[in-house]
Write a protein that holds these residues in place. Structure first.
Motif, PDB file in Angstrom:
ATOM      1  N   SER A 171     -25.592   7.474 -90.366  1.00 61.38           N
ATOM      2  CA  SER A 171     -26.114   6.367 -91.308  1.00 61.38           C
ATOM      3  C   SER A 171     -25.397   4.970 -90.887  1.00 61.38           C
ATOM      4  CB  SER A 171     -25.827   6.478 -92.767  1.00 61.38           C
ATOM      5  OG  SER A 171     -24.334   6.421 -93.166  1.00 61.38           O
ATOM      6  N   VAL A 199     -26.606  13.526 -96.128  1.00 61.20           N
ATOM      7  CA  VAL A 199     -26.374  13.193 -94.612  1.00 61.20           C
ATOM      8  C   VAL A 199     -25.220  14.082 -94.114  1.00 61.20           C
ATOM      9  CG1 VAL A 199     -25.363  11.691 -92.933  1.00 61.20           C
ATOM     10  CG2 VAL A 199     -27.407  11.199 -94.206  1.00 61.20           C
ATOM     11  N   LYS A 258     -30.431  10.427 -96.499  1.00 66.36           N
ATOM     12  CA  LYS A 258     -31.622  10.059 -95.452  1.00 66.36           C
ATOM     13  C   LYS A 258     -32.936  10.345 -96.002  1.00 66.36           C
ATOM     14  CE  LYS A 258     -32.737  11.494 -90.526  1.00 66.36           C
ATOM     15  NZ  LYS A 258     -32.490  12.359 -89.452  1.00 66.36           N
ATOM     16  N   ASN A 313     -20.748  11.530 -91.722  1.00 61.03           N
ATOM     17  CA  ASN A 313     -21.710  10.542 -92.043  1.00 61.03           C
ATOM     18  C   ASN A 313     -22.349   9.456 -91.072  1.00 61.03           C
ATOM     19  OD1 ASN A 313     -22.126  11.128 -94.868  1.00 61.03           O
ATOM     20  ND2 ASN A 313     -19.937  11.007 -94.627  1.00 61.03           N
ATOM     21  N   PHE A 372     -31.906   5.010 -94.950  1.00 58.90           N
ATOM     22  CA  PHE A 372     -30.582   5.502 -95.243  1.00 58.90           C
ATOM     23  C   PHE A 372     -30.060   4.654 -96.518  1.00 58.90           C
ATOM     24  CE2 PHE A 372     -30.772   6.964 -90.959  1.00 58.90           C
ATOM     25  CZ  PHE A 372     -30.352   8.159 -91.160  1.00 58.90           C
TER      26      PHE A 372
END
Length: 554
Positions: free
Chosen positions: A435, A519, A552, A432, A485
């Motif tokens: 993000s 994501v 996303k 992840n 995000f």
């Protein structure tokens, strides 16, 4: 000449005070005064708050978001938690009782003797820094000295009480710095020793009752007391710095906090003490070239009783420009006013801002106590990976960075419970981190009930864990390039979430939403935008480490 002697080394401090008092005349020319101190690197920054306000946070730091810290030194050797070297001299304190059982009475076995016990025999900096990099850390920081005043490097101004001469007989900072460089990570050092002067005043005490009543602890010993002992030839006052009168209300154990800003009756430190701290810190910067310095001080070290911290900051910034062609250095400090936050990075200890800050800031926290505490391990009380990840996401949404300490045992190792937390953080970060890294705050940091119960900051921070826990109703936002995000802070049991801030006609997001991607798996998700919000349907299968779930939005 007399004027030259009086002002030697204090010109910048006097200039700053004159400015604060509204003086409009010519300022003191710093170049008029020779000094016996480590020289300040030449460059655009001068040792005044006004000059330092020209600082700009470097992009590497803004992009990094997540750093890890080894807050490790001789106070970890007893494995009895924070501020051991101070609290072991407090009659009745649990660490005092622990010390007596483990080592003996502090009149016979003081903290200098604890240092002698510390050997760091299992320390492997390469292995630990590699572990932290694999967990997603983008920079690494190590303790250079604590309030206990032992320099953890080859210190030419703390010649005997440093880790190459006493204790492990190792250059700890050199080992960490090389490990960080090997892993391609910017390297930071934390410096705490400015407060030894008042912090160690407990070592001047004696028991009030019992068989040792009235017998002084070892805080006032000098070289002549060491004949025939392991520390023969060493001066304990170079370590304890207690050859001075006690501060007002020194016997009040909590007074140290109210005197942290060098006011409220603290005995003023001598010029010799301040300049030695300055020289030690400049030597540290010049030898090990840190990218970041963390100061555990209100604003800069020793401010406002000395301009030592201002001179250190000017040197750090000017040296960075000279070495790198641009300013890449970071300095952090606590309890900064609005103008001081322009001169350095504001650090919040164990806490978070409750708003998007206009300037980059940092929170520093720990999964246990700052110094290793065996009791936390035994009781299994470490923060979970989920708690760390939630903190990181919340901090990043508000324009901050997270500096996370993993307590290190006296022998230089970390325990298996800590290692599991670090590894679990790495699982989430590998899936992840898109993000997190390189992101910037959005128009709002988030939505949901958690912020409604957020606690206000106290002193230098200390509001973490006091609010409501995060749920799937809590969302945190950041932007990166052309993408938004939105991180859902818990897995939704209903299989869907509604993001109210992205409803049709939202003032925050006016462009059309074309795609929503999960994501961690890159899986496109079904969604619909209504007057209620953006409804997103989650995957059928819950992935590993779904502590928080970034979406996303393109």
């Amino acid at each position: 000449m007399q004027r030259r002697s009086l002002l030697k080394g204090g010109a910048a401090f006097l200039s700053a005070l004159l400015l604060e008092k509204g003086y409009a005349g010519p300022l003191i020319d710093l170049n008029l005064f020779d000094t016996a101190y480590e020289p300040i690197a030449k460059g655009p920054f001068e040792p005044t708050w006004e000059s330092l306000q020209g600082y700009e946070v470097p992009e590497w730091y803004k992009n990094a978001k997540f750093g890890m810290w080894a807050h490790w030194g001789p106070q970890c050797q007893p494995e009895a938690g924070d501020w051991y070297a101070r609290n072991m001299y407090m009659e009745g304190n649990w660490q005092y009782e622990y010390h007596i059982k483990k080592y003996g009475h502090p009149s016979k076995f003081g903290f200098k003797d604890v240092i002698n016990e510390w050997k760091a025999e299992k320390w492997n900096p390469d292995e630990l820094v590699t572990l932290y990099k694999n967990a997603g850390a983008q920079y690494f920081m190590a303790l250079a000295n604590h309030h206990d005043n032992l320099d953890l490097y080859d210190s030419k101004h703390q010649k005997n009480w440093n880790s190459t001469k006493t204790g492990p007989k190792k250059d700890i900072i050199d080992g960490w710095a090389k490990a960080a460089k090997k892993n391609g990570l910017p390297f930071g050092v934390s410096v705490h020793a400015a407060h030894t002067w008042s912090w160690f005043e407990t070592a001047q005490r004696s028991d009030k009752k019992g068989p040792y009543a009235g017998i002084p602890y070892d805080g006032k010993l000098t070289t002549k007391d060491g004949k025939g002992k392991w520390w023969e030839g060493l001066d304990p006052q170079e370590l304890y710095a207690q050859n001075h009168a006690l501060s007002e209300k020194s016997l009040d154990n909590g007074m140290i906090h109210r005197q942290w800003n060098w006011g409220n009756g603290v005995t003023p430190p001598t010029k010799e003490y301040c300049e030695k701290f300055y020289n030690r810190t400049i030597d540290l910067i010049n030898k090990y070239n840190p990218d970041l310095i963390y100061f555990d001080d209100t604003a800069l070290p020793l401010w406002p009783v000395s301009d030592a911290g201002l001179r250190i900051a000017a040197h750090m910034y000017n040296k960075s420009i000279k070495d790198n062609g641009k300013l890449t250095a970071v300095i952090t400090g606590k309890i900064l006013d609005e103008n001081q936050r322009k001169a350095m990075v504001w650090d919040i200890e164990r806490g978070q801002s409750n708003a998007i800050e206009p300037l980059t800031w940092q929170t520093d926290t720990c999964i246990g106590q700052w110094h290793y505490d065996r009791g936390i391990y035994d009781r299994k009380e470490y923060k979970t990976a989920q708690t760390v990840i939630h903190t990181l996401i919340d901090v990043v949404s508000k324009n901050g960075n997270l500096m996370l300490n993993i307590p290190v045992r006296g022998d230089g190792s970390i325990d298996e419970l800590e290692r599991k937390v670090v590894e679990d953080i790495g699982v989430w970060m590998r899936a992840n981190s898109e993000s997190i890294y390189g992101s910037r705050p959005w128009k709002i940091f988030g939505e949901g009930p958690a912020q409604e119960g957020a606690a206000e900051l106290t002193a230098q921070g200390f509001n973490e864990g006091k609010g409501k826990p995060f749920t799937d109703k809590d969302i945190r936002f950041v932007i990166k390039e052309n993408n938004l995000f939105a991180t859902v802070m818990s897995w939704p049991l209903t299989g869907q979430v509604v993001i109210k801030s992205l409803r049709s006609g939202s003032p925050y997001h006016t462009s059309e939403i074309n795609a929503v991607t999960f994501v961690s798996t890159k899986e496109p998700l079904k969604f619909e935008q209504t007057d209620e919000g953006l409804k997103v349907y989650f995957p059928d299968k819950q992935p590993a480490a779904s502590y928080a779930n970034p979406l996303k939005i393109s």
